[in-house]
Design a protein around this motif. Sequence first.
Motif, PDB file in Angstrom:
ATOM      1  N   GLN A   1       2.141   1.887  -3.514  1.00 40.11           N
ATOM      2  CA  GLN A   1       1.031   2.350  -4.354  1.00 40.11           C
ATOM      3  C   GLN A   1       0.703   3.818  -4.072  1.00 40.11           C
ATOM      4  OE1 GLN A   1      -0.239   1.268  -6.926  1.00 40.11           O
ATOM      5  NE2 GLN A   1      -2.441   1.506  -7.092  1.00 40.11           N
ATOM      6  N   ASN A   2       0.759   4.227  -2.819  1.00 35.76           N
ATOM      7  CA  ASN A   2       0.456   5.615  -2.457  1.00 35.76           C
ATOM      8  C   ASN A   2       1.461   6.604  -3.035  1.00 35.76           C
ATOM      9  OD1 ASN A   2      -1.803   4.859  -0.991  1.00 35.76           O
ATOM     10  ND2 ASN A   2      -0.732   4.772   0.968  1.00 35.76           N
TER      11      ASN A   2
ATOM     12  N   ASN B   1      -3.423   6.643  -9.985  1.00 36.88           N
ATOM     13  CA  ASN B   1      -4.034   5.320  -9.811  1.00 36.88           C
ATOM     14  C   ASN B   1      -3.306   4.224 -10.591  1.00 36.88           C
ATOM     15  OD1 ASN B   1      -6.165   6.279  -8.128  1.00 36.88           O
ATOM     16  ND2 ASN B   1      -7.206   7.055  -9.951  1.00 36.88           N
ATOM     17  N   SER B   2      -2.146   3.907 -10.167  1.00 38.36           N
ATOM     18  CA  SER B   2      -1.335   2.867 -10.802  1.00 38.36           C
ATOM     19  C   SER B   2      -2.083   1.539 -10.876  1.00 38.36           C
ATOM     20  CB  SER B   2      -0.039   2.687 -10.013  1.00 38.36           C
ATOM     21  OG  SER B   2       0.402   1.362 -10.033  1.00 38.36           O
TER      22      SER B   2
ATOM     23  N   TYR C   1      -0.814   3.194 -18.455  1.00 40.62           N
ATOM     24  CA  TYR C   1      -0.326   4.012 -17.331  1.00 40.62           C
ATOM     25  C   TYR C   1       0.948   4.744 -17.723  1.00 40.62           C
ATOM     26  CZ  TYR C   1       1.340   5.152 -12.632  1.00 40.62           C
ATOM     27  OH  TYR C   1       1.815   5.818 -11.516  1.00 40.62           O
TER      28      TYR C   1
ATOM     29  N   LYS D   1       0.837  -1.207   0.000  1.00 40.55           N
ATOM     30  CA  LYS D   1       0.000   0.000   0.000  1.00 40.55           C
ATOM     31  C   LYS D   1       0.871   1.256   0.000  1.00 40.55           C
ATOM     32  CE  LYS D   1      -2.379  -1.193   3.649  1.00 40.55           C
ATOM     33  NZ  LYS D   1      -3.350  -1.128   4.777  1.00 40.55           N
TER      34      LYS D   1
END
Length: 352
Positions: free
Chosen positions: A307-308, A313-314, A348, A304
């Motif tokens: 990802q942050n 929004n990967s 992406y 997490k």
Amino acid sequence: MSKGLIVSTSSILDEKRGAVLRLEKLLDILESTEKKIFVPSFFKKGVFIKDDIHIEYFPLKFIDILKMIFNFFKGLPISNIIFRRQDIVKKLNNFDEVIFHLSRTYHHQHPNKNIKVDICESLSKNFLIRSKLLNPLSLKKYIFIFESKRLERFEKKIVQKEGIQILFITKNDELVSLSESYKIIPNKIFRKIVSKEDQEIDIYKCIFLGHVDYEPNFDSIKRTSNLLNSINSKYKLHVVGRISSSSRFQLRKFKNIEIYGFVESFDEIFINALCGFSLIKRCTGMQNKVLDYFTNSIPAIVSKEVQNGLPFNSPAIVLEYEDHLAKVLKELQDPVKRNYIINNGYKYLSNL
């Protein structure tokens, strides 16, 4: 002809790693037609040219050492004062645009025109995170804590300074809210996508890319190895990146780890991999390894925290619970699901 300068501790002549990728991105956004890089060094000197970009090295001189002592007692962070060069200060006014790459290269004596500081990510937070992963008996731990406190004060002053634009990778950085003027500049991989066929996949081959000696990476490698081994001893974690003899020795007891060290190109290593890992629990900024996984057509499994740090929004797979990993790895063996994830990775990358 306008002249643009980036002051950085890295050079485009260096091996490809996170700092060099960031430098390439900064060169890309530099508006000037004539571009130069000044690199404060300890001994290296000279001028080199690559792709029409002039790279000049500034070795440490006696006057810089005297200033270093003065600035230390003034309370400036060590990681900044060791890269201050009076010869660089003298030349700053010759440029229409100046970018200081990371707070470690920031010089107070700069021209009052078109100045940007690429904070990129908080070095203060970086040092603090690394200190928490070190042995309580380690002197390095307390040096990192000391440096983190100095960097925290220093970075806050920079981002609040009038007339300077601050560059960040993501809005999640705590310093963004303090900045008078800022811009979000995410990293980008400047190479072509490496596509591959699913029938070539080794379902037990997993990748970790990154500097192994960096404490959060080292911690993540060990945890990932143990996770994979608990699911099936056939899984192998292929570790690619710079590594010291000490770290290599410590990883010998992990029988499912294969170490490559630094390689010029990892395309052949990645070509038949099932996925790439970045399960880093303590990290700052944007993990470039995830972009490399997408570029090499590999689904990324991340924490997490990682990802942050990724903008927009990967499409990486976020492992919220470790006991879900076996299911995720099984799903990645499905060609349809793999291709869907891989194609989202391509999309992406195109938006960065």
